[in-house]
Design a protein around this motif. Structure first.
Motif, short mmCIF file in Angstrom:
data_model
loop_
_atom_site.label_atom_id
_atom_site.label_comp_id
_atom_site.label_asym_id
_atom_site.label_seq_id
_atom_site.Cartn_x
_atom_site.Cartn_y
_atom_site.Cartn_z
N ARG A 246 1.10 -1.11 0.10
CA ARG A 246 0.05 0.39 0.08
C ARG A 246 1.08 1.10 -0.15
O ARG A 246 0.41 2.35 -1.02
CB ARG A 246 -0.91 0.04 1.19
N ASN A 247 2.12 1.22 0.84
CA ASN A 247 2.69 2.42 1.55
C ASN A 247 3.24 2.77 0.08
O ASN A 247 3.78 3.59 -1.29
CB ASN A 247 3.72 2.16 2.07
N LEU A 248 4.08 1.54 -1.14
CA LEU A 248 4.99 1.61 -2.14
C LEU A 248 3.74 2.46 -3.37
O LEU A 248 4.27 2.97 -4.57
CB LEU A 248 5.28 0.12 -2.58
N SER A 249 2.68 1.65 -3.48
CA SER A 249 1.89 1.83 -4.43
C SER A 249 1.70 3.24 -4.58
O SER A 249 1.14 3.69 -5.84
CB SER A 249 0.59 1.20 -4.10
N ALA A 250 1.35 3.49 -3.22
CA ALA A 250 0.51 5.04 -3.23
C ALA A 250 1.40 6.59 -3.26
O ALA A 250 1.75 7.27 -3.58
CB ALA A 250 -0.01 5.71 -1.63
N PHE B 42 4.96 15.02 0.46
CA PHE B 42 6.05 14.12 1.02
C PHE B 42 5.59 12.69 0.11
O PHE B 42 4.49 11.74 0.92
CB PHE B 42 5.86 13.69 2.39
N LEU B 43 6.59 11.82 -0.69
CA LEU B 43 6.03 11.02 -0.71
C LEU B 43 4.80 10.95 -2.31
O LEU B 43 4.17 9.65 -2.00
CB LEU B 43 6.29 9.65 -0.57
N HIS B 44 4.45 12.08 -2.69
CA HIS B 44 3.40 11.67 -3.55
C HIS B 44 1.92 11.88 -2.64
O HIS B 44 0.82 11.67 -3.74
CB HIS B 44 2.84 10.43 -4.67
N GLN B 45 1.57 12.18 -1.45
CA GLN B 45 0.92 11.87 -0.11
C GLN B 45 1.25 13.54 0.98
O GLN B 45 1.95 13.79 1.11
CB GLN B 45 0.81 10.63 0.67
N GLU C 217 7.46 -2.82 -11.50
CA GLU C 217 9.19 -1.56 -11.28
C GLU C 217 8.82 -1.61 -9.30
O GLU C 217 9.74 -1.76 -8.28
CB GLU C 217 9.32 -0.59 -11.24
N ARG C 218 7.64 -1.84 -8.38
CA ARG C 218 7.52 -1.57 -7.35
C ARG C 218 7.62 -3.10 -6.73
O ARG C 218 7.77 -3.29 -5.45
CB ARG C 218 5.67 -1.24 -7.37
N LEU C 219 7.19 -4.28 -7.36
CA LEU C 219 7.84 -5.38 -7.03
C LEU C 219 9.26 -5.66 -6.69
O LEU C 219 9.27 -6.29 -6.11
CB LEU C 219 7.35 -6.27 -8.22
N ARG C 220 9.87 -5.20 -7.06
CA ARG C 220 11.09 -4.72 -7.02
C ARG C 220 12.21 -3.73 -6.28
O ARG C 220 13.35 -4.63 -5.50
CB ARG C 220 12.64 -4.29 -9.15
N ILE C 221 11.50 -2.63 -5.63
CA ILE C 221 11.37 -2.59 -4.76
C ILE C 221 11.23 -3.00 -3.11
O ILE C 221 11.97 -2.88 -2.70
CB ILE C 221 10.70 -0.89 -4.80
N GLU C 222 9.44 -3.77 -3.79
CA GLU C 222 9.58 -4.49 -2.61
C GLU C 222 10.35 -5.22 -2.15
O GLU C 222 10.95 -5.72 -0.87
CB GLU C 222 8.07 -4.90 -2.89
N LYS C 223 11.03 -6.21 -2.81
CA LYS C 223 12.28 -7.07 -2.44
C LYS C 223 13.36 -6.85 -2.25
O LYS C 223 13.86 -7.08 -1.63
CB LYS C 223 11.99 -8.18 -3.92
N GLY C 224 13.41 -5.45 -2.45
CA GLY C 224 15.46 -5.05 -2.25
C GLY C 224 14.73 -4.64 -0.48
O GLY C 224 15.66 -5.17 -0.61
#
Length: 304
Positions: free
Chosen positions: A49-53, A208-211, A62-69
């Motif tokens: 939820r945080n990454l999507s927002a 902050f970070l689009h939110q 791309e978000r999955l790559r960040i998630e795994k990282g």
């Protein structure tokens, strides 16, 4: 089980693991990553939820790559923190290298006994607060929230003060800062300022970070009241287990800055660090659990 017994068992467990070389600890981290991410799925809904927002412009891949990282880094953070129990100050300062400690020394030589250091839950913040003891004759104070489990709380206090730093309960911060300033104690007080404010402290909001995000203002209020210089700690993750830290002066005369300017400047610099290496931030935190309606409702109820 009593607190002393719990602490003794925890201490022994941590100490044994900390004696392992970093190469072995990172093998354990890879196993821990699989357990946390694939088996337990620790707070995975919060992270997604945080990454999507925060990154609406990025693709799912791309978000999955960040998630795994992130989960890889989170496992590294755990074993790196354990390593604090058996690491030399020299090695720690090599792995968490402060590029320009003279920023603090210069401010103190100019007549500012205290400095406020703003940082975030980025990289391994436990290493930074333990490695910045290279300032000339300056005490390091880490503000923390006491944990409910006393044995775990005592363990973290030991790890955080192993190299001569001091811990300072968030409930004593204002009083202690006044004391340090009044007594001209050369000191650096560290604020982890990217946490969610409590419901009664939803005073300042920014993008902050689009939110729409509430930002803690306590550090700025103290800085402006006591005219304590404010520094931002910019962290770069070089490779596994190595970080460089740059001290960036935000203001050496806070009382002359507009209200909320320092808080906004911190938000912008913290955001820049996260965007540079998003895997390094603590995405498991429920950072956006409040909105402006919560603030209005709370203050409205308080005024009744």
């Amino acid at each position: 089980m009593g607190t002393k017994i719990q602490y003794a068992l925890l201490y022994a467990w941590v100490k044994i693991h900390a004696m392992l070389p970093m190469s072995v600890l990172y093998v354990l981290s890879d196993i821990l990553y699989f357990i946390i991410y694939k088996v337990v799925k620790y707070r995975i809904r919060v992270v997604r939820r945080n990454l999507s927002a925060s990154f609406p412009e990025k693709s799912e891949a791309e978000r999955l790559r960040i998630e795994k990282g992130f989960y890889h880094h989170f496992a590294d953070y755990i074993v790196e923190t354990l390593k604090l129990a058996h690491i030399s100050l020299e090695e720690l300062q090599q792995r968490a290298y402060v590029q320009n400690p003279e920023v603090v020394d210069r401010l103190m030589d100019q007549g500012h006994p205290c400095c406020i250091l703003l940082m975030g839950h980025f990289g391994n913040w436990e290493w930074y607060s333990g490695s910045t003891t290279r300032f000339q004759d300056a005490r390091m104070y880490q503000i923390y929230r006491p944990l409910k489990n006393k044995a775990v709380d005592n363990l973290f206090i030991w790890l955080r003060t192993k190299f001569g730093s001091f811990v300072l309960s968030k409930y004593e911060t204002g009083r202690e800062l006044i004391r340090l300033q009044r007594n001209k104690v050369r000191s650096v007080v560290i604020f982890l300022a990217d946490q969610t404010p409590s419901r009664q402290n939803l005073h300042y909001w920014t993008n902050f970070l689009h939110q729409d995000t509430a930002i803690l203002t306590g550090a700025e209020r103290l800085a402006r009241k006591l005219n304590i210089p404010v520094i931002f700690l910019d962290v770069q993750m070089l490779r596994r287990g190595f970080y460089t830290l740059e001290l960036q002066l935000i203001s050496d005369n806070p009382k002359e800055t507009p209200e909320n300017w320092i808080t906004e400047e911190y938000a912008r610099r913290m955001e820049k660090s996260i965007l540079r290496h998003p895997e390094g931030w603590l995405w498991t935190h429920k950072r956006w659990k409040y909105n402006r309606t919560d603030a209005i409702t709370h203050h409205g109820e308080k005024d009744k």
